[in-house]
Design an enzyme around this catalytic site. Structure first.
Site, PDB file in Angstrom:
ATOM      1  CG  ASP A   5      -1.889   1.143   1.266  1.00  0.00           C
ATOM      2  OD1 ASP A   5      -1.675   2.143   0.546  1.00  0.00           O
ATOM      3  OD2 ASP A   5      -2.884   1.059   2.009  1.00  0.00           O
ATOM      4  CB  SER A  24      -4.300  11.453 -15.649  1.00  0.00           C
ATOM      5  OG  SER A  24      -5.575  11.789 -16.167  1.00  0.00           O
ATOM      6  CE1 TYR A  73      -6.842   9.910 -11.514  1.00  0.00           C
ATOM      7  CE2 TYR A  73      -7.569  11.598 -13.058  1.00  0.00           C
ATOM      8  CZ  TYR A  73      -6.880  10.431 -12.800  1.00  0.00           C
ATOM      9  OH  TYR A  73      -6.211   9.786 -13.819  1.00  0.00           O
ATOM     10  CE  LYS A 100      -3.232  10.123 -11.712  1.00  0.00           C
ATOM     11  NZ  LYS A 100      -2.163   9.098 -11.640  1.00  0.00           N
TER      12      LYS A 100
END
Length: 322
Positions: free
Chosen positions: A85, A166, A178, A182
């Site tokens: 992890d 991304s 998110y 990124k």
């Protein structure tokens, strides 16, 4: 007229030279060690299988025992799996120490930072700090931590680092944690690339568009958003209107169908190029949506970006815009 002929021939010559240079490969890579994070499913899973078949000695980290067992069952004895992890600093250090003992004086040729999550995607005023924290800790802090711990081994081999970002690191096409995570990856990737240049280490950034993987499942994303919607206070629901959720979901579904890329091997091919090319690229833009829509849009004025992106969102009932 002669000037234009010479100009065209010059452009063709430069393009031909670039193509030839782009195809040049590093020799004697068989048996080199590479470490890939996030190999349970998606890009990482296919990358681990691909590089194993090509003769690399792969260390594949998985989040779950099930993912590790399934990957091990379809790969050679040379591939080794490890549970990791990336949010757990102690675990990252232990894995780094284990890899160091395995590679010894040879070092680590490649690191592919692939582990990542989407996280809840919903309007900012629906979210709390924990909704932002998880994707930032996995996608950014975890990536940085893994990289820092593996750097001595990469420098030892004068190897390669591949960071999976991304198009969401170029253009914030959705709310939530998110895209901020990124954008952070992009900044870290650029500074790392410059820092490592003096040591003969190449750093590349993968920028995929929207690809069909278990993590980017529209059904999963919609379900997470619905849970958040159902927990909103009545005052916020009133601002957006009871029909907002379904209207917005319909718009997102339409956009997803237009942009979705199904062939994830395109991403793995770019990973391979970054690890094996004599002249790896600094950035790899992958997917028709990324090449022809998201990336060009990211370079346009904010007013153009806002106009196009807001057309793919439902309007709140209390909206003050026309």
């Amino acid at each position: 007229m002669l000037f234009y002929i010479v100009l065209v021939l010059g452009i063709i010559s430069l393009w031909w030279h670039w193509r030839a240079r782009d195809r040049m490969k590093v020799t004697n890579l068989t048996g080199k060690y590479i470490f890939i994070t996030g190999c349970d499913t998606g890009f990482g899973n296919m990358a681990a299988k691909t590089f194993d078949k090509k003769g690399f000695r792969v260390f594949a980290s998985c989040l779950t025992e099930t993912g590790a067992k399934e990957l091990k069952a379809v790969t050679s004895n040379q591939l080794q799996t490890v549970l990791l992890d990336v949010r757990d600093s102690d675990s990252v250090k232990k894995v780094a120490a284990w890899i160091k003992a395995e590679v010894q004086s040879e070092g680590l040729w490649g690191l592919i930072n692939n582990a990542g999550i989407i996280g809840p995607s919903a309007p900012t005023d629906w979210l709390d700090i924990e909704h932002f924290r998880e994707p930032i800790e996995v996608n950014l802090i975890g990536l940085i931590n893994v990289t820092i711990n593996m750097l001595p081994l990469i420098k030892q081999a004068k190897g390669r680092i591949v960071n999976v970002s991304s198009v969401g690191g170029r253009l914030a096409f959705s709310s939530g944690g998110y895209c901020p995570s990124k954008f952070g990856v992009e900044g870290f990737n650029d500074s790392l690339r410059r820092d490592m240049k003096a040591f003969g280490v190449n750093v590349s950034c993968i920028q995929p568009g929207l690809f069909k993987t278990p993590l980017s499942s529209p059904v999963k994303i919609l379900k997470e958003k619905e849970i958040i919607w159902n927990q909103l206070p009545p005052s916020t629901k009133k601002q957006y209107g009871e029909e907002y959720f379904q209207k917005d979901a319909a718009k997102k579904e339409k956009l997803t169908k237009i942009c979705l890329n199904k062939d994830i091997s395109l991403v793995v091919e770019c990973m391979e190029h970054a690890l094996t090319s004599l002249y790896p690229r600094t950035h790899y833009i992958i997917g028709q949506d990324a090449k022809w829509f998201w990336t060009p849009l990211s370079r346009m004025p904010a007013a153009v970006q806002d106009f196009l992106l807001l057309r793919n969102r439902a309007k709140p009932a209390a909206s003050h815009t026309n």
